[in-house]
Design a protein around this motif. Sequence first.
Motif, PDB file in Angstrom:
ATOM      1  N   ASP A   1       0.845  -1.202   0.000  1.00 33.28           N
ATOM      2  CA  ASP A   1       0.000   0.000   0.000  1.00 33.28           C
ATOM      3  C   ASP A   1       0.881   1.254   0.000  1.00 33.28           C
TER       4      ASP A   1
ATOM      5  N   GLU B   1      -4.369   7.929   1.131  1.00 30.92           N
ATOM      6  CA  GLU B   1      -4.741   7.237   2.372  1.00 30.92           C
ATOM      7  C   GLU B   1      -3.550   7.017   3.284  1.00 30.92           C
ATOM      8  N   GLU B   2      -2.415   6.624   2.728  1.00 32.49           N
ATOM      9  CA  GLU B   2      -1.293   6.226   3.588  1.00 32.49           C
ATOM     10  C   GLU B   2      -0.495   7.418   4.115  1.00 32.49           C
TER      11      GLU B   2
ATOM     12  N   ILE C   1      -4.348   1.158  -2.727  1.00 33.21           N
ATOM     13  CA  ILE C   1      -5.002  -0.163  -2.850  1.00 33.21           C
ATOM     14  C   ILE C   1      -6.354  -0.020  -2.157  1.00 33.21           C
ATOM     15  N   ASP C   2      -7.424  -0.032  -2.910  1.00 35.85           N
ATOM     16  CA  ASP C   2      -8.744  -0.038  -2.283  1.00 35.85           C
ATOM     17  C   ASP C   2      -9.200  -1.495  -2.243  1.00 35.85           C
TER      18      ASP C   2
ATOM     19  N   ASP D   1      -6.366   6.408  -3.453  1.00 38.46           N
ATOM     20  CA  ASP D   1      -6.287   5.193  -2.640  1.00 38.46           C
ATOM     21  C   ASP D   1      -5.386   4.207  -3.391  1.00 38.46           C
TER      22      ASP D   1
ATOM     23  N   THR E   1      -7.738  -3.490   0.657  1.00 35.55           N
ATOM     24  CA  THR E   1      -6.495  -4.068   1.189  1.00 35.55           C
ATOM     25  C   THR E   1      -6.731  -5.425   1.850  1.00 35.55           C
TER      26      THR E   1
HETATM   27 CA    CA Z   1      -6.552   1.644   0.817  1.00 35.23          CA
END
Ligand code: CA
Length: 286
Positions: free
Chosen positions: A55, A78-79, A107-108, A105, A110
């Motif tokens: 991610d 996000e991260e 990885i949507d 995002d 995860t």
């Molecule tokens: Ca995510």
Amino acid sequence: MADQVNVHFSSSGKSFTAVAINTASKAGEWIKSKLGAYTTLDVKTSHHDLVTEIDRGSETMIKNLILTHFPDHSFLGEEGVVPGPMASAKALADVQDAEYLWIVDPIDGTTNYVHSYPFYSVSIALAYKGEVIVGVVYDPSRDELFVAEKGKGAYLHGKKMHISPDATLSQSLLATGFPTDQAIALPTNMRGLQAVAPKVRNVRNGGSAALHLAYVAAGRLSGYWEINLNSWDLAAGSLLVEESGGQITDTRNHPYNLAVRNIVATNGYIHQELVDVLDQADATGL
Ligand code: CA
Ligand code: 2AM
């Protein structure tokens, strides 16, 4: 609202959409190549809320690529944000007035990714003065790239997408998601599921908000609702739904904006019916 006349889709001859597509493709191929090979699994708010080094690596790749092309633009991923709904809302509030804001995002889905369950995506949106003008969702498992530009329609590999024609809940396939918050959000959504399930053909929980929205846009789902989501889960998919002729609002039927966390997205025909069922079940989360 962004003034349609003044919306630009490029800067210095570089197309925002082309950069979003290339970046999502590249990140998507990379995360797919690492499927089943992550080495670090951290929990965020709870054991339901996961993050891997993939991610973080995907977000770094996306951020570097976008800012290389558009160094003056703002970026929300996000991260890069402390976990939790309050911090997420504040992170958005801090940047949402930016002229150009990329909302990502990496990885949507995860949880799916961690379990090698092939339903996850890369979600990249560009907002101009708070309104999404480009939305790209890429599903590397199926090599499906969903693209929308404000006022120009929504496309799957160049083919225009259309919402489903289903006119009633009883004809509809819907999706939802189970929130990670166990105290309030999960019981709220269970009330909604209990009320909606008997009224529809069936309900799916795929595990990627961005892909669910893409599927509403593509007419594969007639509707989708979920509570407690973040701006990066929804921004790109919201434009896909709107540009394919669908409707996206909060769970009380107010217009979507970047701060909305409780979502109903449909083909439009079943929107009021779904909103009413959720309201009667005390399942709006609002
Ligand atoms: Ca995510
Ligand atoms: P994620 O995989 O990027 O975390 C699944 O129901 C949807 O909920 C996914 O889009 C998932 O996005 C999102 N989700 C998972 N954990 C979440 C959390 N703690 N807060 C908000 N959304 C979350």
